[in-house]
Design an enzyme around this catalytic site. Structure first.
Site, short mmCIF file in Angstrom:
data_model
loop_
_atom_site.label_atom_id
_atom_site.label_comp_id
_atom_site.label_asym_id
_atom_site.label_seq_id
_atom_site.Cartn_x
_atom_site.Cartn_y
_atom_site.Cartn_z
CD1 TRP A 1 19.45 -33.00 -20.02
CD2 TRP A 1 18.41 -32.74 -18.06
NE1 TRP A 1 20.31 -32.34 -19.19
CE2 TRP A 1 19.70 -32.17 -17.97
CE3 TRP A 1 17.59 -32.67 -16.94
CZ2 TRP A 1 20.18 -31.56 -16.82
CZ3 TRP A 1 18.06 -32.06 -15.80
CH2 TRP A 1 19.34 -31.52 -15.74
CB THR B 1 16.16 -37.78 -4.90
OG1 THR B 1 15.01 -38.54 -5.30
CG2 THR B 1 16.50 -36.78 -5.98
CB CYS C 1 -0.79 -4.29 8.59
SG CYS C 1 0.23 -2.85 8.20
NE ARG D 1 14.72 -26.68 -9.13
CZ ARG D 1 15.83 -27.34 -9.41
NH1 ARG D 1 16.97 -26.65 -9.54
NH2 ARG D 1 15.83 -28.64 -9.59
CD GLU E 1 -1.41 -2.35 2.04
OE1 GLU E 1 -2.22 -3.01 2.69
OE2 GLU E 1 -0.18 -2.63 1.99
CB ALA F 1 9.87 -33.98 -15.17
CB CYS G 1 -1.04 -0.61 5.40
SG CYS G 1 0.63 -1.10 4.93
#
Length: 324
Positions: A173, A199, A78, A187, A54, A157, A88
């Site tokens: 890939w 993994t 807020c 990400r 704001e 994937a 705000c």
């Protein structure tokens, strides 16, 4: 013709993506000031949480401009003072726009309706929308408030036949460059990224952001393991332990198959991102381990299509978990 409040709020919600994840631990909020169908001010929560959206949107606008303008803000302003800046709600009262339209109620006890009450007490026309676009932009913050945990996005994937690797584990890939760049952009919008211990040991993934200019946006790295956390990571013993990830509103889960299944079986996945490559593998490693479903009926009516797009030769599809 009255203004289309939901359309303007959707625009503000898209702008709010610029605040993720740099605004943490504050939510990524956005605000627009609209006069005669034109945006004359805009802002989003700045890195570290201040200034708020704001304050950014109202900066530099005159009382004459604001007297006939509407302020759209994705979260209730807020109502509490801070060493880092004023409330705000007080800023808005001093600025005196003609209207304030709010996308979502803030259940933080320091605000929780008090921001709206302060605006109304000052004679400012105020509307609370409970808008779906603003809720989506604040999904991590709202989930943390309501469920005590981050919003969880699971990324998979796969080949057309649902494999994530050859039988020997080779997976580089599955998808092409455009899909991989899309993953790195996602990400960059998350506070933390999680993989399973298997993994981590097999692939030693970097779990960073490798897009030019966004390298600094790499998320906190988390490993699902009962053992000692690898250097530079946080270890969690179970999917439920994500509740203890301090300051994490958005968690990105990248697998592998057992970890993905564990989060799904615990019903902790809120958003599902599927990247499908136009290849067939056959006798490969499956994307998911057993989910413990007792019947096919239990698999239905759980996911709602949110987005679909082509990324080079690959297909990206996003689903949101349907919750009552």
């Amino acid at each position: 013709m009255p203004p289309d409040d939901h359309a303007w709020m959707a625009a503000a919600a898209r702008l709010a993506l610029r605040a993720r994840p740099l605004a943490r631990p504050n939510p990524g909020v956005a605000a627009l000031v609209v006069h005669s169908g034109r945006v004359i001010g805009r802002g989003w929560t700045q890195p570290g949480g201040r200034p708020h959206a704001e304050a950014e949107a109202l900066a530099g606008l005159t009382s004459e401009q604001l007297a006939a303008a509407t302020l759209y803000v994705t979260l209730e302003p807020c109502a509490h003072q801070s060493e880092r800046g004023p409330a705000c709600a007080d800023l808005i009262v001093a600025a005196r726009p003609a209207r304030v339209v709010i996308g979502q109620h803030d259940s933080d006890p320091r605000t929780s309706g008090q921001g709206i009450a302060r605006l109304e007490a000052a004679g400012i026309v105020t509307r609370l929308l409970d808008d779906p676009a603003s809720a989506a932009s604040l999904a991590g913050f709202l989930t943390r408030q309501r469920a005590g945990r981050p919003w969880v996005t699971l990324k998979l994937a796969t080949s057309l036949d649902g494999c994530i690797a050859l039988a020997d584990g080779t997976s580089r890939w599955i998808t092409g460059e455009a899909a991989r760049a899309h993953v790195h952009a996602r990400r960059a919008q998350h506070d933390a990224i999680l993989v399973g211990g298997g993994t981590w040991r097999a692939d030693a993934p970097r779990l960073d952001v490798r897009l030019p200019g966004l390298e600094s946006r790499s998320p906190q790295r988390v490993v699902l393991t009962g053992g000692t956390p690898p250097e530079g990571t946080t270890a969690l013993a179970s999917p439920q332990a994500i509740a203890g990830l301090e300051g994490v509103h958005h968690l990105y889960v990248e697998g592998g198959a057992a970890t993905a299944a564990a989060f799904l079986a615990a019903d902790l996945v809120d958003e599902l991102h599927l990247y499908t490559a136009p290849i067939l593998i056959g006798d490969g490693r499956r994307a998911l381990a057993a989910l413990g479903l007792a019947s096919l009926a239990a698999a239905h009516d759980r996911w709602q299509l949110a987005e679909r797009r082509q990324l080079g030769s690959d297909q990206f599809t996003a689903y949101w978990r349907t919750r009552n």
